[in-house]
Design a protein around this motif. Structure first.
Motif, mmCIF file in Angstrom:
data_model
loop_
_atom_site.group_PDB
_atom_site.id
_atom_site.type_symbol
_atom_site.label_atom_id
_atom_site.label_comp_id
_atom_site.label_asym_id
_atom_site.label_seq_id
_atom_site.Cartn_x
_atom_site.Cartn_y
_atom_site.Cartn_z
ATOM 1 N N ILE A 38 0.837 -1.203 0.000
ATOM 2 C CA ILE A 38 0.000 0.000 0.000
ATOM 3 C C ILE A 38 0.871 1.252 0.000
ATOM 4 C CG2 ILE A 38 -1.695 1.327 1.330
ATOM 5 C CD1 ILE A 38 -2.867 -1.383 2.249
ATOM 6 N N HIS A 39 1.925 1.243 0.814
ATOM 7 C CA HIS A 39 2.827 2.400 0.847
ATOM 8 C C HIS A 39 3.481 2.623 -0.510
ATOM 9 C CE1 HIS A 39 3.376 2.075 5.507
ATOM 10 N NE2 HIS A 39 2.182 2.483 5.155
ATOM 11 N N ARG A 40 3.922 1.541 -1.145
ATOM 12 C CA ARG A 40 4.559 1.659 -2.453
ATOM 13 C C ARG A 40 3.558 2.155 -3.495
ATOM 14 N NH1 ARG A 40 8.316 3.432 -5.452
ATOM 15 N NH2 ARG A 40 9.004 2.118 -7.197
ATOM 16 N N ALA A 41 2.311 1.714 -3.388
ATOM 17 C CA ALA A 41 1.283 2.182 -4.315
ATOM 18 C C ALA A 41 1.129 3.699 -4.234
ATOM 19 C CB ALA A 41 -0.049 1.499 -4.003
ATOM 20 N N LEU A 42 1.102 4.217 -3.025
ATOM 21 C CA LEU A 42 0.980 5.663 -2.856
ATOM 22 C C LEU A 42 2.179 6.387 -3.450
ATOM 23 C CD1 LEU A 42 -0.420 5.776 0.798
ATOM 24 C CD2 LEU A 42 -1.710 5.979 -1.341
ATOM 25 N N GLU A 43 3.375 5.812 -3.288
ATOM 26 C CA GLU A 43 4.575 6.412 -3.874
ATOM 27 C C GLU A 43 4.482 6.486 -5.393
ATOM 28 O OE1 GLU A 43 7.773 3.965 -2.569
ATOM 29 O OE2 GLU A 43 7.700 4.650 -0.486
ATOM 30 N N LEU A 44 3.827 5.495 -5.996
ATOM 31 C CA LEU A 44 3.744 5.409 -7.455
ATOM 32 C C LEU A 44 2.575 6.201 -8.034
ATOM 33 C CD1 LEU A 44 4.552 1.595 -7.853
ATOM 34 C CD2 LEU A 44 6.034 3.523 -8.448
ATOM 35 N N GLY A 45 1.809 6.869 -7.179
ATOM 36 C CA GLY A 45 0.702 7.675 -7.669
ATOM 37 C C GLY A 45 -0.643 6.984 -7.659
ATOM 38 N N VAL A 46 -0.699 5.781 -7.086
ATOM 39 C CA VAL A 46 -1.983 5.109 -6.892
ATOM 40 C C VAL A 46 -2.648 5.764 -5.682
ATOM 41 C CG1 VAL A 46 -3.110 2.933 -6.271
ATOM 42 C CG2 VAL A 46 -1.154 2.925 -7.843
ATOM 43 N N THR A 47 -3.809 6.350 -5.865
ATOM 44 C CA THR A 47 -4.469 7.038 -4.748
ATOM 45 C C THR A 47 -5.734 6.335 -4.276
ATOM 46 O OG1 THR A 47 -5.703 8.485 -6.259
ATOM 47 C CG2 THR A 47 -3.564 9.274 -5.470
ATOM 48 N N LEU A 48 -6.425 5.625 -5.167
ATOM 49 C CA LEU A 48 -7.677 4.960 -4.817
ATOM 50 C C LEU A 48 -7.375 3.616 -4.170
ATOM 51 C CD1 LEU A 48 -10.779 4.895 -4.902
ATOM 52 C CD2 LEU A 48 -10.609 3.900 -7.195
ATOM 53 N N ILE A 49 -7.598 3.526 -2.869
ATOM 54 C CA ILE A 49 -7.351 2.306 -2.106
ATOM 55 C C ILE A 49 -8.703 1.713 -1.737
ATOM 56 C CG2 ILE A 49 -6.254 1.319 -0.065
ATOM 57 C CD1 ILE A 49 -4.278 2.537 -2.074
ATOM 58 N N ASP A 50 -8.939 0.457 -2.138
ATOM 59 C CA ASP A 50 -10.268 -0.139 -2.062
ATOM 60 C C ASP A 50 -10.316 -1.313 -1.088
ATOM 61 O OD1 ASP A 50 -13.021 -0.319 -3.708
ATOM 62 O OD2 ASP A 50 -12.317 -2.346 -3.256
ATOM 63 N N THR A 51 -11.280 -1.269 -0.178
ATOM 64 C CA THR A 51 -11.499 -2.353 0.768
ATOM 65 C C THR A 51 -13.006 -2.539 0.941
ATOM 66 O OG1 THR A 51 -10.993 -3.150 3.012
ATOM 67 C CG2 THR A 51 -11.256 -0.767 2.744
#
Length: 325
Positions: A38-51
């Motif tokens: 999740i942290h790496r996703a945010l670093e790469l510009g992924v903002t939509l986190i789905d649960t």
């Protein structure tokens, strides 16, 4: 990563589905790696986190909450309500009291004061959707929720929900081997200005080519109970993956990246949420967000993986009855 808009909600062009971190695809084995993903996703510009509240029976929301602590301003946080597990099995609720109770519980597990995108996970068979969405509209008015979404709904239900409160996003399965929403649901969303969030854009991992037999799947993997992964159907479906692999090799990418890029190219209102609990797979998926495909590429991909060639239904009957209502 480029951004797209789900109605008025701006997000990275690709999101991250977190379900598999806590259930469905084998043992929950490494929360530290999931959080690092999740942290790496945010670093790469992924903002939509789905649960969702049902993933891991609340454990996934708690995991996501730990991961985004101190990073809340980087996240467009999506969760869901509606699916309920009881001693009798799986059911769906949509009554107003349950909607409000679920929201409070999700806020607590996530450790946040608001949810950016709150989905009705499935449409309840015995509650008018107007009641459900009336309760959701009240949550928006109270500031506990910013935007509303609906998942795996019919075109009629989407229209009825939107008449109560604007629907920001529809989340449904959409991939090269699941294209049922293209006939009525996608046109309805576009008529109403609703964004589309495809889940399982890699066919629950099958389109990556990593599953060649049910023996490849953990004993508790939900795919063992899905018709498309049954041995007879799986053998037929492998031909689709092999055809994709050949096209992908021409472009120097993987079959999974090609399949994911196909979904990314379905429109500026489409934001897929491939799921993974490993940074390596995350980075492979994110690379597909900027993979350029020509019209000829898309035609060749669709010819290599025609919807008519897919063997087996999406779900067993016990789950399918709650889809597309």
């Amino acid at each position: 990563m480029p951004t797209k808009k789900l109605r008025g909600l701006e997000v990275g062009a690709q999101g991250l589905g977190c379900m598999g971190m806590s259930q469905a695809y084998g043992v929950r084995d490494n929360d530290d790696e999931s959080i690092a993903t999740i942290h790496r996703a945010l670093e790469l510009g992924v903002t939509l986190i789905d649960t969702a509240n049902v993933y891991g029976r609340g454990a996934n929301e708690e995991l996501v909450g730990r991961a985004i602590a101190g990073r809340r301003d980087q996240v467009v946080l999506a969760t869901k309500f509606g699916i309920v597990f009881t001693d009798e099995g799986r059911s769906v609720r949509g009554d107003a009291a349950y909607v409000k109770q679920s929201c409070e519980e999700s806020l607590r597990r996530l450790g946040v004061d608001h949810i950016d995108l709150y989905y009705q996970h499935r449409v309840a068979p015995d509650v008018p959707i107007e009641e459900t969405w009336g309760a959701l509209a009240e949550l928006v008015a109270e500031g506990k929720v910013r935007h509303l979404g609906i998942s795996e709904a019919s075109a009629e239900s989407i229209r009825r929900a939107n008449a109560v409160h604007p629907v920001t996003a529809l989340q449904s399965e959409w991939s090269l081997w699941t294209r049922g929403i293209e006939d009525e649901v996608v046109p309805t969303c576009r008529e109403l200005g609703i964004g589309i969030v495809p889940f399982s854009p890699l066919g629950r991992g099958f389109l990556t080519g990593t599953v060649t037999s049910t023996d490849d799947l953990p004993a508790d993997d939900m795919r063992r109970g899905m018709p498309r992964f049954e041995e007879g159907n799986l053998a037929s479906n492998l031909a689709i993956v092999e055809a994709l692999r050949k096209l992908a090799a021409e472009k120097g990418v993987t079959a999974g990246q090609l399949a994911l890029a196909w979904v990314q190219h379905k429109g500026e209102d489409v934001v897929p949420i491939p799921g993974t609990k490993r940074r390596t797979y995350l980075e492979e998926n994110v690379a597909a967000a900027t993979l350029e495909l020509s019209e000829e590429d898309i035609e060749r991909i669709e010819a290599a993986a025609p919807a008519s060639a897919v063997a087996g239904e999406r779900y067993p009957a016990s789950i399918a009855r709650n889809v597309g209502r």
